[in-house]
Design a protein around this motif. Structure first.
Motif, PDB file in Angstrom:
ATOM      1  N   SER A 117     -81.434 -21.251  10.830  1.00 43.92           N
ATOM      2  CA  SER A 117     -81.705 -20.392  11.886  1.00 43.92           C
ATOM      3  C   SER A 117     -81.365 -19.049  11.575  1.00 43.92           C
ATOM      4  O   SER A 117     -80.274 -18.755  10.805  1.00 43.92           O
ATOM      5  CB  SER A 117     -80.757 -20.955  13.076  1.00 43.92           C
ATOM      6  N   ASP A 154     -86.112 -17.750  15.673  1.00 41.17           N
ATOM      7  CA  ASP A 154     -85.316 -17.919  14.693  1.00 41.17           C
ATOM      8  C   ASP A 154     -85.519 -17.810  12.993  1.00 41.17           C
ATOM      9  O   ASP A 154     -85.098 -18.232  12.383  1.00 41.17           O
ATOM     10  CB  ASP A 154     -84.590 -19.296  14.864  1.00 41.17           C
ATOM     11  N   GLY A 199     -80.753 -14.996  12.506  1.00 39.94           N
ATOM     12  CA  GLY A 199     -80.325 -14.257  13.576  1.00 39.94           C
ATOM     13  C   GLY A 199     -80.059 -12.708  12.987  1.00 39.94           C
ATOM     14  O   GLY A 199     -80.202 -12.108  12.182  1.00 39.94           O
ATOM     15  N   ASN A 202     -86.340 -12.841  18.532  1.00 44.40           N
ATOM     16  CA  ASN A 202     -86.227 -12.789  16.850  1.00 44.40           C
ATOM     17  C   ASN A 202     -85.194 -11.451  16.425  1.00 44.40           C
ATOM     18  O   ASN A 202     -85.213 -10.283  17.127  1.00 44.40           O
ATOM     19  CB  ASN A 202     -87.459 -12.594  16.369  1.00 44.40           C
ATOM     20  N   ASN A 235     -74.078 -17.700  18.221  1.00 44.12           N
ATOM     21  CA  ASN A 235     -74.955 -18.894  18.850  1.00 44.12           C
ATOM     22  C   ASN A 235     -74.206 -20.334  18.654  1.00 44.12           C
ATOM     23  O   ASN A 235     -74.359 -21.007  19.577  1.00 44.12           O
ATOM     24  CB  ASN A 235     -76.318 -18.872  18.163  1.00 44.12           C
ATOM     25  N   GLN A 260     -80.880 -18.185  21.354  1.00 42.57           N
ATOM     26  CA  GLN A 260     -81.382 -16.929  20.794  1.00 42.57           C
ATOM     27  C   GLN A 260     -82.405 -16.399  21.778  1.00 42.57           C
ATOM     28  O   GLN A 260     -82.553 -15.317  22.000  1.00 42.57           O
ATOM     29  CB  GLN A 260     -81.554 -17.127  19.452  1.00 42.57           C
ATOM     30  N   SER A 261     -83.246 -17.617  22.009  1.00 46.41           N
ATOM     31  CA  SER A 261     -84.547 -17.263  22.857  1.00 46.41           C
ATOM     32  C   SER A 261     -84.310 -16.721  24.103  1.00 46.41           C
ATOM     33  O   SER A 261     -85.174 -16.019  24.803  1.00 46.41           O
ATOM     34  CB  SER A 261     -85.661 -18.498  23.064  1.00 46.41           C
ATOM     35  N   VAL A 264     -75.449 -15.374  14.514  1.00 47.50           N
ATOM     36  CA  VAL A 264     -75.240 -16.689  13.914  1.00 47.50           C
ATOM     37  C   VAL A 264     -74.145 -17.635  14.372  1.00 47.50           C
ATOM     38  O   VAL A 264     -74.337 -18.577  14.922  1.00 47.50           O
ATOM     39  CB  VAL A 264     -75.980 -17.077  12.732  1.00 47.50           C
ATOM     40  N   TYR A 322     -78.032 -15.704   8.520  1.00 51.70           N
ATOM     41  CA  TYR A 322     -78.575 -17.052   8.747  1.00 51.70           C
ATOM     42  C   TYR A 322     -77.615 -17.985   8.580  1.00 51.70           C
ATOM     43  O   TYR A 322     -76.589 -17.984   8.184  1.00 51.70           O
ATOM     44  CB  TYR A 322     -79.812 -17.157   7.737  1.00 51.70           C
ATOM     45  N   SER A 327     -81.446 -21.902  18.503  1.00 52.68           N
ATOM     46  CA  SER A 327     -82.642 -21.123  18.579  1.00 52.68           C
ATOM     47  C   SER A 327     -82.885 -20.990  20.089  1.00 52.68           C
ATOM     48  O   SER A 327     -83.215 -20.013  20.664  1.00 52.68           O
ATOM     49  CB  SER A 327     -83.690 -21.851  18.041  1.00 52.68           C
TER      50      SER A 327
END
Ligand code: PMP
Ligand code: GLU
Length: 400
Positions: free
Chosen positions: A95, A68, A97, A271, A106, A265-266, A103, A250, A262
């Protein structure tokens, strides 16, 4: 059971992106098209930002990064919040993105359970509604009125909130109306949220820097600090820094939420592009003097477009104080027939006929949940704006 996920039946393709693609397609066929569809500045990314990206590439900053955001960028974002908004956010509360859109995605995906209500003031940006629906949440609209310049009232906000409300999505300056608020107007809205302690606020400050006529931008947590513990403040690089294609945005808020975003997103994009992140550091830490220069152009263009639209038969266009959109009503033309024989039954018919007959691409109000209106993005050169407004005047003037 079909092959495709049922959840996809709940959403539409992004109308703003669809209009932009359609305009490009017609242009490629040789048609004379002016596209006022896409919400992106016509100005190029400033040179010092591009230079930072080239330098990062040359230095081999081309590997995976923290999911992130790199520490340098988080530090620059943290400094930005302090400098411009008077807010304290640690790197662990930030965070980064692949665009503000990710973002937002998420944050909603990480929090919405089936049936959760999300209050969305309308008209609103197309993606709010569909992302909530994708997550099986329920969008609840808080309508604004053209007579109020499309500004949300405290009473309308209060009325939309129920015990099931999880989030309120707030966006000012607003896409698609350009509506921006004074500090007092914003405080009155935030007083409502301060009262409803179970509700979280997602404030989309994407157009923070695009504010005109001397009006000053304020972010909700700055005017109502008690909301700090339950607010995600969203921002990005696309608009003010003219970086739509770089994909960087962000959000800042409570660590618990940032961690959840995060985690999501992972397991999706990882990233945001490493090179883009270094460009983002240069954007936030570098000179900001191009922003008022751009705003001067945007204001001149807004004045031109609002004045020419209000001279068109059947069109009513308020003059907003932010973003680069206007949101005129075409109510006066509903039920009429265009010179080309199209029956104007709604705003969708209006924009389709306008594109077919005059080659001007705009987006129908239905996509932003308020009809009969349409959105014009005036982030383009004056000559094209003048020509497109002349075409709109002709199109409306020739209706029977
Ligand atoms: N919020 C609003 C209100 C927008 O208009 C947009 C579209 N540009 C975004 C968020 C997302 O922008 P991006 O993904 O390019 O950062
Ligand atoms: N947000 C911009 C717009 O409204 C870009 C397109 C999109 O992502 O929807 O046009």
């Amino acid at each position: 059971m079909g092959f495709l996920a049922d959840s996809l039946n709940r959403i539409q393709p992004s109308a703003t992106l669809a209009v932009t693609s359609k305009a490009l397609e017609l242009k490629a066929q040789g048609r004379d098209i002016i596209s006022l569809g896409a919400g992106e500045p016509d100005f190029d990314t400033p040179e010092h930002i591009k230079d930072a990206a080239i330098k990062a590439m040359r230095e081999g900053k081309t590997k995976y990064t923290n999911v992130d955001g790199i520490p340098e960028l988080k530090a620059a974002i943290s400094a930005k919040f302090k400098r411009e908004n008077g807010l304290d956010y640690k790197p662990s509360q930030i965070s980064v993105g692949t665009g503000g859109k990710q973002v937002l995605f998420n944050a909603l995906m990480a929090t919405i359970n089936p049936g959760d209500e999300v209050v969305i003031p309308t008209p609103c940006w197309v993606s709010y509604i569909d992302i909530v629906r994708l997550g099986d949440g329920k969008p609840v609209f808080a309508e604004t009125r053209i007579e109020d310049g499309f500004k949300l009232t405290p009473a309308a906000l209060d009325k939309a909130i129920t015990p099931k409300t999880k989030w309120v999505l707030f966006n000012a300056p607003c896409n698609p109306t350009g509506a921006a608020y004074t500090r007092d107007e914003l405080k009155a809205l935030m007083d409502v949220l301060a009262k409803h302690k179970h509700v979280w606020l997602l404030t989309d400050d994407m157009y923070e820097h695009l504010i005109f006529d001397g009006l000053k931008f304020h972010t909700p947590v700055e005017v109502e600090p008690s909301l700090y513990e339950r607010t995600l403040t969203l921002n990005g690089f696309s608009k003010a820094y003219c970086m739509t294609g770089w994909r960087l945005g962000y959000g800042a808020g409570p660590e618990m939420l940032i961690k959840a975003m995060s985690k999501l997103q992972s397991q999706s994009t990882s990233n945001p592009c490493s090179i883009t992140q270094y460009a983002g550091v240069a954007a936030l830490n570098g000179p900001q003097d191009f922003i008022p220069r751009h705003n001067k152009s945007f204001m001149e263009r807004r004045d031109l477009v609002v004045s020419m639209l209000n001279q068109s038969t059947g069109i009513k266009c308020p003059k907003p104080q932010g973003a680069f959109y206007v949101y005129p009503s075409c109510e006066g033309l509903i039920g009429k027939t265009s010179a080309g024989g199209a029956k104007i039954v709604n705003d969708e018919a209006f924009v389709t006929a306008l594109l077919e007959e005059e080659g001007v691409a705009v987006v129908q109000g239905a996509a932003f949940a308020m009809s009969p209106c349409f959105r014009i993005s005036y982030a383009t050169d004056t000559k094209s704006l003048e020509e497109s407004c002349r075409r709109i005047q002709r199109f409306c003037g020739n209706m029977k």
